[in-house]
Design an enzyme around this catalytic site. Sequence first.
Site, PDB file in Angstrom:
ATOM      1  CB  ALA A   1      -0.194  57.551  30.275  1.00 45.60           C
TER       2      ALA A   1
ATOM      3  NE  ARG B   1      -4.612  49.502  29.926  1.00 45.17           N
ATOM      4  CZ  ARG B   1      -3.579  49.666  28.829  1.00 45.17           C
ATOM      5  NH1 ARG B   1      -3.532  50.778  27.812  1.00 45.17           N
ATOM      6  NH2 ARG B   1      -2.318  48.846  29.159  1.00 45.17           N
TER       7      ARG B   1
ATOM      8  CD  GLN C   1       1.658  48.071  23.018  1.00 41.97           C
ATOM      9  OE1 GLN C   1       2.586  47.174  22.722  1.00 41.97           O
ATOM     10  NE2 GLN C   1       0.856  48.134  24.149  1.00 41.97           N
TER      11      GLN C   1
ATOM     12  CG  ASP D   1       1.822  53.843  31.042  1.00 44.58           C
ATOM     13  OD1 ASP D   1       2.764  53.641  30.467  1.00 44.58           O
ATOM     14  OD2 ASP D   1       0.611  54.089  30.832  1.00 44.58           O
TER      15      ASP D   1
HETATM   16  C1  LIG Z   1       2.998  59.060  25.831  1.00 40.67           C
HETATM   17  S1  LIG Z   1       2.461  57.484  26.337  1.00 40.67           S
HETATM   18  C2  LIG Z   1       3.471  56.738  27.665  1.00 40.67           C
HETATM   19  C3  LIG Z   1       3.062  55.270  27.805  1.00 40.67           C
HETATM   20  O1  LIG Z   1       1.784  55.379  28.162  1.00 40.67           O
HETATM   21  C4  LIG Z   1       3.375  54.305  26.776  1.00 40.67           C
HETATM   22  O2  LIG Z   1       4.957  54.376  26.749  1.00 40.67           O
HETATM   23  C5  LIG Z   1       2.873  52.949  27.152  1.00 40.67           C
HETATM   24  O3  LIG Z   1       3.584  52.217  27.768  1.00 40.67           O
HETATM   25  C6  LIG Z   1       1.718  52.657  26.547  1.00 40.67           C
HETATM   26  O4  LIG Z   1       1.225  51.495  27.086  1.00 40.67           O
HETATM   27  P1  LIG Z   1      -0.099  50.817  26.426  1.00 40.67           P
HETATM   28  O5  LIG Z   1      -0.216  49.557  27.280  1.00 40.67           O
HETATM   29  O6  LIG Z   1       0.107  50.795  24.835  1.00 40.67           O
HETATM   30  O7  LIG Z   1      -1.087  51.807  26.934  1.00 40.67           O
END
Ligand SMILES: CSC[C@@H](O)[C@@H](O)C(=O)COP(=O)(O)O
Length: 367
Positions: free
Chosen positions: A55, A90, A203, A244
């Site tokens: 995010a 997104r 991830q 997010d």
């Molecule tokens: C500090 S990042 C917090 C969230 O963005 C993280 O936990 C997450 O869910 C990221 O999802 P992504 O789909 O990889 O963008």
Amino acid sequence: MKVDGRHFRSIWLEPDGRSVGAIDQRRLPHEFIVAKITTADEAGEAISSMLVRGAPLIGATAAYGMALAMRADASDAALERAGKMLAASRPTAINLKWAIDEMQRALAPLAASARADAAYARAREIADEDVEINRDIGRHGLGLIETIAATKKPGEPVNVLTHCNAGWLATVDWGTATSPIYQAHDRGIPVHVWVDETRPRNQGASLTAWELGHHGVPHTVIPDNTGGHLMQHRMVDLAIVGTDRVAANGDVCNKIGTYLKALAAHDNGVPFYVALPSPTIDFSIDDGIRQIPIEQRAASEVTHLTGRTADGRIETVRVVPDGSTVANFGFDVTPARLVSGLITERGVLSADRAALASAFPERSKVS
Ligand SMILES: CSC[C@@H](O)[C@@H](O)C(=O)COP(=O)(O)O
């Protein structure tokens, strides 16, 4: 943070003063490749393809995307158009909208001739502020780790479970969930991290494990379904995840599977904390479960896996039978009642409307 001993941020302005450099996160952990983003459209594509993700980093990329747009055309129409295009890249991370709003608020009153320079300056500020915010999140979260460490035998680690990647790659630097971990590790407090692999895009396995490894933090990658078992056997002292979007009532939206970890933590008395910078709070939403839009991504992320073969080739293989239908919800919402606390740049708060509004009065009134 460091990559092979060299300090990197996840995004930066290139020495030409115009284009933007970013680590291509689609290639990690197998290849460390820096991508150059030279137009607003490329910034939008970098976000939607997940070259950059997480995010806060999505927000910083959108800010630079607005600056790239202003360099090409600084008219009112272009300011509006770039905002719309980037906002569509997104749907779930509210930092995207926050950054676009910030840029439009700063640029709209200016003459077109002044917009490009001002846009680069504000984008740079947004990136720098993210670093400071995450450092402060780490400072506040460190107290939680120190309290648990004080109950351990000498040398015994504090076991932290995390989900997805809320590390420095997901922000500009430090990470949110990982910032307390890095700060504890740097102070010599023994920490060990259980890293959820985080299907479908992995991830955790690909990014969090890579980051922690480069910083020397002991960690173990676990299949997503393992957390409940570990918690039952007192092998997790604390869970810290990112988010997010946090609704005004404290509901937390994060990568799919976070809710199940919160349920398991609740059932086993394991503290479950969420680390977030204030731009992740959406004061316009009162009920996270009903109102936060949940991204659904391509079925191929579920049907296929990409990895490195023994002879070093990167290959993608199918793991689901031809013809099976799949669902790929990117995020879920953990109700505030399952959250032990929100680790913010202004301290650790309870996950409720009053605590959020009193810690961030300037934000709670704006939306
Ligand atoms: C500090 S990042 C917090 C969230 O963005 C993280 O936990 C997450 O869910 C990221 O999802 P992504 O789909 O990889 O963008």
